[in-house]
Design an enzyme around this catalytic site. Structure first.
Site, PDB file in Angstrom:
ATOM      1  N   ARG A 179      55.466  64.415  38.836  1.00  0.00           N
ATOM      2  CA  ARG A 179      57.196  64.537  39.202  1.00  0.00           C
ATOM      3  C   ARG A 179      56.170  65.720  41.117  1.00  0.00           C
ATOM      4  O   ARG A 179      55.241  65.478  40.629  1.00  0.00           O
ATOM      5  CB  ARG A 179      57.839  66.100  38.763  1.00  0.00           C
ATOM      6  N   PHE A 231      67.958  67.864  34.078  1.00  0.00           N
ATOM      7  CA  PHE A 231      68.212  66.813  35.253  1.00  0.00           C
ATOM      8  C   PHE A 231      69.624  66.576  34.844  1.00  0.00           C
ATOM      9  O   PHE A 231      70.060  65.396  35.359  1.00  0.00           O
ATOM     10  CB  PHE A 231      67.754  65.542  34.802  1.00  0.00           C
ATOM     11  N   ALA A 235      73.454  69.614  38.989  1.00  0.00           N
ATOM     12  CA  ALA A 235      74.082  69.306  39.774  1.00  0.00           C
ATOM     13  C   ALA A 235      74.417  69.653  41.254  1.00  0.00           C
ATOM     14  O   ALA A 235      73.267  70.779  41.498  1.00  0.00           O
ATOM     15  CB  ALA A 235      75.800  69.470  40.304  1.00  0.00           C
ATOM     16  N   GLY A 281      66.467  62.843  46.336  1.00  0.00           N
ATOM     17  CA  GLY A 281      65.683  61.869  47.010  1.00  0.00           C
ATOM     18  C   GLY A 281      64.486  61.734  47.273  1.00  0.00           C
ATOM     19  O   GLY A 281      64.396  61.197  45.644  1.00  0.00           O
ATOM     20  N   CYS A 312      60.505  57.990  45.215  1.00  0.00           N
ATOM     21  CA  CYS A 312      60.928  57.808  44.136  1.00  0.00           C
ATOM     22  C   CYS A 312      62.525  56.977  43.798  1.00  0.00           C
ATOM     23  O   CYS A 312      61.969  55.560  43.248  1.00  0.00           O
ATOM     24  CB  CYS A 312      59.723  58.863  42.942  1.00  0.00           C
TER      25      CYS A 312
HETATM   26  C1  UGA Z   1      59.911  61.743  39.657  1.00  0.00           C
HETATM   27  C2  UGA Z   1      60.101  61.611  38.512  1.00  0.00           C
HETATM   28  O1  UGA Z   1      60.692  62.512  37.717  1.00  0.00           O
HETATM   29  C3  UGA Z   1      59.078  60.907  37.915  1.00  0.00           C
HETATM   30  O2  UGA Z   1      58.881  61.173  36.169  1.00  0.00           O
HETATM   31  C4  UGA Z   1      57.920  60.340  38.739  1.00  0.00           C
HETATM   32  O3  UGA Z   1      57.228  59.575  37.814  1.00  0.00           O
HETATM   33  C5  UGA Z   1      58.590  60.284  39.969  1.00  0.00           C
HETATM   34  O4  UGA Z   1      59.928  59.479  40.409  1.00  0.00           O
HETATM   35  C6  UGA Z   1      57.728  58.726  40.390  1.00  0.00           C
HETATM   36  O5  UGA Z   1      57.926  57.672  40.213  1.00  0.00           O
HETATM   37  O6  UGA Z   1      57.105  58.911  40.758  1.00  0.00           O
HETATM   38  P1  UGA Z   1      59.536  63.005  42.327  1.00  0.00           P
HETATM   39  O7  UGA Z   1      60.734  62.184  42.955  1.00  0.00           O
HETATM   40  O8  UGA Z   1      58.811  63.471  42.227  1.00  0.00           O
HETATM   41  O9  UGA Z   1      59.665  62.541  40.305  1.00  0.00           O
HETATM   42  O10 UGA Z   1      60.656  64.197  41.543  1.00  0.00           O
HETATM   43  P2  UGA Z   1      62.386  64.644  40.856  1.00  0.00           P
HETATM   44  O11 UGA Z   1      61.599  66.119  40.068  1.00  0.00           O
HETATM   45  O12 UGA Z   1      62.478  63.866  39.403  1.00  0.00           O
HETATM   46  O13 UGA Z   1      63.630  64.926  41.422  1.00  0.00           O
HETATM   47  C7  UGA Z   1      64.094  63.952  42.023  1.00  0.00           C
HETATM   48  C8  UGA Z   1      65.143  64.203  42.631  1.00  0.00           C
HETATM   49  O14 UGA Z   1      66.115  64.252  42.247  1.00  0.00           O
HETATM   50  C9  UGA Z   1      65.169  65.322  43.951  1.00  0.00           C
HETATM   51  O15 UGA Z   1      66.068  65.483  44.481  1.00  0.00           O
HETATM   52  C10 UGA Z   1      65.880  66.234  42.701  1.00  0.00           C
HETATM   53  O16 UGA Z   1      66.426  67.553  43.408  1.00  0.00           O
HETATM   54  C11 UGA Z   1      66.979  66.087  42.366  1.00  0.00           C
HETATM   55  N1  UGA Z   1      67.403  66.042  41.189  1.00  0.00           N
HETATM   56  C12 UGA Z   1      66.312  66.347  39.946  1.00  0.00           C
HETATM   57  C13 UGA Z   1      68.464  67.292  41.004  1.00  0.00           C
HETATM   58  O17 UGA Z   1      69.529  67.055  42.370  1.00  0.00           O
HETATM   59  N2  UGA Z   1      68.877  67.493  40.046  1.00  0.00           N
HETATM   60  C14 UGA Z   1      68.579  67.142  38.460  1.00  0.00           C
HETATM   61  O18 UGA Z   1      68.496  67.945  37.986  1.00  0.00           O
HETATM   62  C15 UGA Z   1      66.620  67.023  38.948  1.00  0.00           C
END
Ligand code: UGA
Length: 437
Positions: free
Chosen positions: A152, A247, A250, A255, A258
């Site tokens: 992440r 995850f 809400a 975004g 990934c």
């Molecule tokens: C994501 C995956 O979590 C990683 O495991 C993966 O390796 C990476 O993509 C990738 O494919 O390289 P990342 O995009 O850095 O990682 O961010 P996340 O922390 O997963 O968050 C993604 C989005 O989901 C963010 O916009 C975040 O605000 C949103 N989110 C996350 C929520 O709206 N609610 C949640 O409970 C968690």
């Protein structure tokens, strides 16, 4: 081991630094000269807490080096990691241009038996086709292994050193042994699968997490209608170990570089295999609806936003990163600008010079500047600095204390007690606002 990493984006750089930290000799290759020049001095092209000190430490221990030359970069490598970007193409397809280019560059420089490790997120079957290409063109034995990443942004180093699993997709015993030797110091469970399964595990994991987010966002929207509280609901759900608490936050929708890319990528993989992945289509649709909901909430209080100063707090797609790719804030800003609002945006680390920022907004240096005399504020990214604001700050600085909180950062009761019009996501907002009116 001597390892080369092709591509010094998020994945390549973090992986390279991590492999050096556990004792390997790593050379990172990138075609961008400016990037390599800075990296040699320990300056990271990405914002990732802790990475620069690790770069400097491993350079000084002579375990980490950077180059723009493929020949030089892979001269001593027994293992080459491919970590170049695979963005979404114009028609939603997975764009393999950089991957194919990098593969073509390395095939001629391979000068001994080599393992090629695919770190990039690639369509199912890529391992097989790269293996075929290497068998045909490389002068030495090459074995291709799939080893997807689960890092992440903003937490990439802890995900690397304390990850849940390392997936090794290979059917070659020797290559599996080498991968185990490379990865043993991480002390993370290793799972051996077929290359195709490894490739699909990556897409399925991201798509599943995206599904969780869209699901909880829909439950939040339902909470607004029935007067339930999403934080209580997701807490109660998350205690069930089969569901898990992560995850389930809400908000304004997912975004980043990934989830949006990989959900579309998985749709494409399914389509090419003759399958309509309806559930995933709905996940994507639900996600793009979520940003509009924020603006709609604002419009329940303001008849018009034309000519009004609207503060956007947080632009990055999530905290602890300066990345604004597919950031919910961009869609929200577009929606507000289309309706004539004057948008003043604040983010602790997104640079004003970032070319992907919309032209028609004012990026300001301090939260107070964004909120000063604002007609309303929208909270889009849950940065600590934003969460630390006090209800009185909004009251003191803003012209009208109207707040739509897309990340549920504040206590609604406290806000309401101070006479602030406060709406958030899935906390019975519609009802509370009716009472307030
Ligand atoms: C994501 C995956 O979590 C990683 O495991 C993966 O390796 C990476 O993509 C990738 O494919 O390289 P990342 O995009 O850095 O990682 O961010 P996340 O922390 O997963 O968050 C993604 C989005 O989901 C963010 O916009 C975040 O605000 C949103 N989110 C996350 C929520 O709206 N609610 C949640 O409970 C968690």
């Amino acid at each position: 081991m001597n390892i080369s990493i092709v591509g010094t984006g998020y994945v390549g750089l973090v992986t390279g630094v991590g492999l050096a930290e556990i004792g390997h000799h790593v050379t990172c290759i990138d075609i961008n000269e400016e990037k390599i020049r800075k990296l040699k001095k320990g300056i990271s092209p990405i914002y990732e807490p802790g990475i620069e000190s690790l770069i400097l430490k491993n350079i000084s221990k002579e375990r980490l080096d950077f180059t723009t030359s493929f020949d030089e970069g892979i001269r001593f490598a027994d293992t080459i990691y491919l970590a170049v970007g695979t963005p979404t193409g114009i028609d939603g397809e997975i764009d393999m241009t950089s991957f194919d280019k990098a593969s073509n560059e390395i095939v001629d420089s391979i000068n001994g038996p080599t393992i090629i490790v695919i770190k990039s997120t690639v369509p199912v079957g890529t391992n097989n086709s790269l293996q075929k290409m290497m068998n045909e063109r490389a002068q030495h034995k090459v074995t291709v292994v799939s080893n997807p990443e689960f890092l992440r942004e903003g937490r990439a180093l802890s995900d690397l050193f304390e990850g849940d699993r390392i997936i090794i997709g290979s059917e070659d015993k020797e290559a599996i042994k080498t991968m185990e030797r490379i990865n043993t110091p991480f002390d993370i469970p290793m799972v051996i699968t077929s290359p195709k399964s490894a490739e699909l595990i990556k897409y399925a994991s991201n798509a599943f997490l995206a599904t969780k987010i869209s699901f909880i966002n829909e439950i939040a929207n339902l909470c607004d209608l029935v007067g339930a509280d999403i934080q209580e609901v997701s807490f109660g759900m998350g205690l069930d170990k089969r569901i898990g608490s992560q995850f389930l936050q809400a908000g304004t929708g997912y975004g980043g570089s990934c989830f949006p890319k990989d959900t579309l990528g998985l749709l494409q993989i399914a389509k090419e295999s003759g399958m309509k992945f309806q559930l995933l289509q709905e996940v994507i649709k639900t996600n793009s609806k979520q940003q509009k909901i924020l603006v709609k909430k604002l419009l329940t209080k303001m008849d018009t936003i034309n000519g009004k100063k609207i503060a956007i707090l947080g632009v990055a797609f999530k905290p602890n990163t300066d990345d604004i790719r597919e950031a919910p804030a961009l869609r929200i800003i577009e929606e507000l600008s289309n309706q004539g609002a004057l948008v003043y945006a604040y983010d602790p680390i997104v640079e004003k010079s970032n070319k992907a920022l919309p032209q028609n907004i004012r990026m300001v240096d301090m939260i107070e500047e964004a909120l000063n005399q604002a007609d309303a504020a929208l909270i889009v990214t849950e940065w600590e600095e934003i969460k630390k604001l006090k209800a009185e700050d909004f009251k003191k600085w803003m012209k009208c204390p109207i707040i739509v909180d897309g990340r549920n950062c504040f206590d609604p009761n406290e806000m309401v007690q101070l006479g602030i019009y406060y709406q958030s996501i899935g906390r019975g907002g519609e009802k509370k606002s009716l009472v307030l009116k």
